[in-house]
Design a protein around this motif. Structure first.
Motif, PDB file in Angstrom:
ATOM      1  N   VAL A   1      -4.304  -2.058  -4.864  1.00  0.00           N
ATOM      2  CA  VAL A   1      -3.645  -2.276  -3.672  1.00  0.00           C
ATOM      3  C   VAL A   1      -3.783  -4.055  -3.342  1.00  0.00           C
TER       4      VAL A   1
ATOM      5  N   TRP B   1      -6.436   6.636   2.356  1.00  0.00           N
ATOM      6  CA  TRP B   1      -7.225   5.860   3.341  1.00  0.00           C
ATOM      7  C   TRP B   1      -7.779   6.562   4.722  1.00  0.00           C
ATOM      8  N   GLU B   2      -6.506   7.315   5.460  1.00  0.00           N
ATOM      9  CA  GLU B   2      -6.541   7.973   6.550  1.00  0.00           C
ATOM     10  C   GLU B   2      -7.464   9.362   6.333  1.00  0.00           C
TER      11      GLU B   2
ATOM     12  N   TRP C   1      -8.647  -1.726   5.307  1.00  0.00           N
ATOM     13  CA  TRP C   1      -9.049  -0.216   5.159  1.00  0.00           C
ATOM     14  C   TRP C   1     -10.520   0.006   5.002  1.00  0.00           C
TER      15      TRP C   1
ATOM     16  N   ARG D   1       2.329   5.025  -0.086  1.00  0.00           N
ATOM     17  CA  ARG D   1       2.259   6.071   1.415  1.00  0.00           C
ATOM     18  C   ARG D   1       1.120   6.862   0.754  1.00  0.00           C
TER      19      ARG D   1
ATOM     20  N   ARG E   1      -1.354   6.130  -1.101  1.00  0.00           N
ATOM     21  CA  ARG E   1      -2.932   5.655  -0.968  1.00  0.00           C
ATOM     22  C   ARG E   1      -3.081   5.356   0.655  1.00  0.00           C
ATOM     23  N   ARG E   2      -2.108   5.234   1.241  1.00  0.00           N
ATOM     24  CA  ARG E   2      -2.471   4.928   2.993  1.00  0.00           C
ATOM     25  C   ARG E   2      -2.936   6.420   3.240  1.00  0.00           C
ATOM     26  N   GLU E   3      -2.540   7.526   3.039  1.00  0.00           N
ATOM     27  CA  GLU E   3      -2.851   8.897   3.358  1.00  0.00           C
ATOM     28  C   GLU E   3      -4.386   9.220   2.841  1.00  0.00           C
TER      29      GLU E   3
ATOM     30  N   VAL F   1      -4.731  -5.942   2.464  1.00  0.00           N
ATOM     31  CA  VAL F   1      -4.996  -4.350   2.683  1.00  0.00           C
ATOM     32  C   VAL F   1      -5.946  -3.618   2.626  1.00  0.00           C
ATOM     33  N   GLU F   2      -6.660  -3.844   1.349  1.00  0.00           N
ATOM     34  CA  GLU F   2      -7.879  -3.195   1.060  1.00  0.00           C
ATOM     35  C   GLU F   2      -9.168  -3.470   1.665  1.00  0.00           C
TER      36      GLU F   2
ATOM     37  N   CYS G   1       0.832  -1.276   0.167  1.00  0.00           N
ATOM     38  CA  CYS G   1       0.117   0.060   0.017  1.00  0.00           C
ATOM     39  C   CYS G   1       0.857   1.223   0.027  1.00  0.00           C
TER      40      CYS G   1
END
Length: 359
Positions: free
Chosen positions: A44, A10-11, A52, A4, A6-8, A48-49, A2
């Motif tokens: 992703v 999600w957040e 999230w 960075r 894409r993680r941001e 992981v998907e 995942c």
């Protein structure tokens, strides 16, 4: 993997949900979330998907619960009279909600003071109705089996909840076993106040090869068969508007989830998620690591396909058929699916042979 970025992303979605102040805002966020994910969900790793999506949906459900008891207070009905837990069942309990999942939930609360039982129950049933309606408003339809917190069976004190387990075990008919297996996937999502209980099923009462209970557990677990014919080919739906589709939910995903849950019960594993059950089964040493890896790979692939099934947004809710059209599948997809379905079929045969026979 995942990224960075894409993680941001999600957040940011998670923060938007947690900062929401009403159901209309939550509903808009969920629609936008779907639109955002539609073009990137294959970008992703599947687990992981799924992780999230479930973190974000957990937050949506928790916000709905908080808004609901806040609404009851504004209506003059007060705050929750005793501590309680809002519980998820089904795919929510297993932390495997898809973009199109419905709602399966309940409320478990502390035993009220003497003389206040009816009043407290009435409050929590109203809360359950408000939560179910609120989740419906933001796009989660109630489950067809009525496993929702507005139903008296799923809105009880912990003592009643535990007593029902014992009663179902003592009389293991088909419905009672179905309820037991539903409760095996229970996961407390939100706690109000300080509860004195911990949701824990009486695994020792029926996890061993009891001649009365075990055949019922196995029969219910194996109810849904893998979509595999006697020649080793996939079985598409033959009739109606679903003709030519493969039932991913009930012909692939549910059979393997049910099978792993039963193996976990046999080992005394209390975790509610399939992922945790796989981890604990590996540490138990009962089953060969190579077999566990094949079963887990099949489960992950079925999870991936669940977000590709035919779905629609209709009358304010997100819903999916659970079925994937064969013509949408590439040759490689068909080959991979067939391989994993065969793995699931072999797992079901093993359960029937080794556990169903008590050996």
């Amino acid at each position: 993997m995942c990224t960075r970025e894409r993680r941001e992303g999600w957040e940011r979605w998670l923060q938007q949900v947690q900062n929401s102040t009403d159901l209309q805002q939550l509903s808009r966020i969920r629609k936008q979330f779907h639109e955002d994910l539609s073009g990137e969900q294959r970008a992703v790793e599947t687990l992981v998907e799924v992780e999230w999506i479930n973190r974000i949906y957990d937050a949506m459900i928790e916000q709905t619960v908080k808004l609901s008891y806040g609404q009851l207070n504004e209506q003059g009905k007060g705050w929750p009279p005793v501590p309680f837990q809002f519980v998820l069942y089904g795919s929510g309990g297993r932390q495997e909600l898809t973009l199109w999942s419905d709602q399966d939930n309940g409320i478990v609360y502390e035993t009220p003071p003497n003389g206040q039982e009816e009043e407290v129950q009435a409050y929590f049933l109203q809360l359950g109705e408000a939560v179910v309606a609120g989740l419906h408003e933001i796009g989660f339809p109630p489950c067809d089996g009525k496993v929702v917190s507005s139903e008296p069976m799923w809105c009880t004190t912990y003592a009643q909840w535990a007593d029902r387990m014992d009663a179902w075990i003592a009389d293991p008919n088909w419905e009672h076993i179905r309820y037991l297996l539903i409760c095996l996937d229970a996961r407390p999502l939100f706690t109000y106040g300080k509860v004195s209980f911990q949701l824990q099923l009486p695994l020792d009462a029926y996890r061993h090869y009891d001649v009365t209970v075990l055949p019922h557990l196995v029969a219910n677990t194996l109810k849904h068969k893998m979509v595999l014919n006697i020649f080793g080919g996939l079985i598409p739906e033959p009739y109606g508007e679903d003709a030519g589709t493969i039932d991913i939910k009930y012909g692939c995903y549910i059979p393997i989830v049910n099978a792993i849950r039963l193996l976990a019960v046999a080992e005394g594993i209390a975790e509610s998620s399939t992922r945790q059950r796989f981890w604990k089964l590996r540490t138990s040493g009962t089953y060969p690591v190579v077999e566990l890896k094949k079963w887990e790979e099949a489960w992950i692939y079925f999870l991936e396909l669940r977000n590709q099934v035919h779905a629609q947004y209709e009358q304010g809710v997100f819903a999916a058929s659970g079925k994937l059209r064969v013509e949408r599948m590439t040759k490689e997809m068909k080959h991979t699916l067939k391989s994993h379905v065969r793995t699931g079929n072999a797992l079901q045969k093993m359960i029937r042979r080794k556990i169903g026979s008590g050996g």
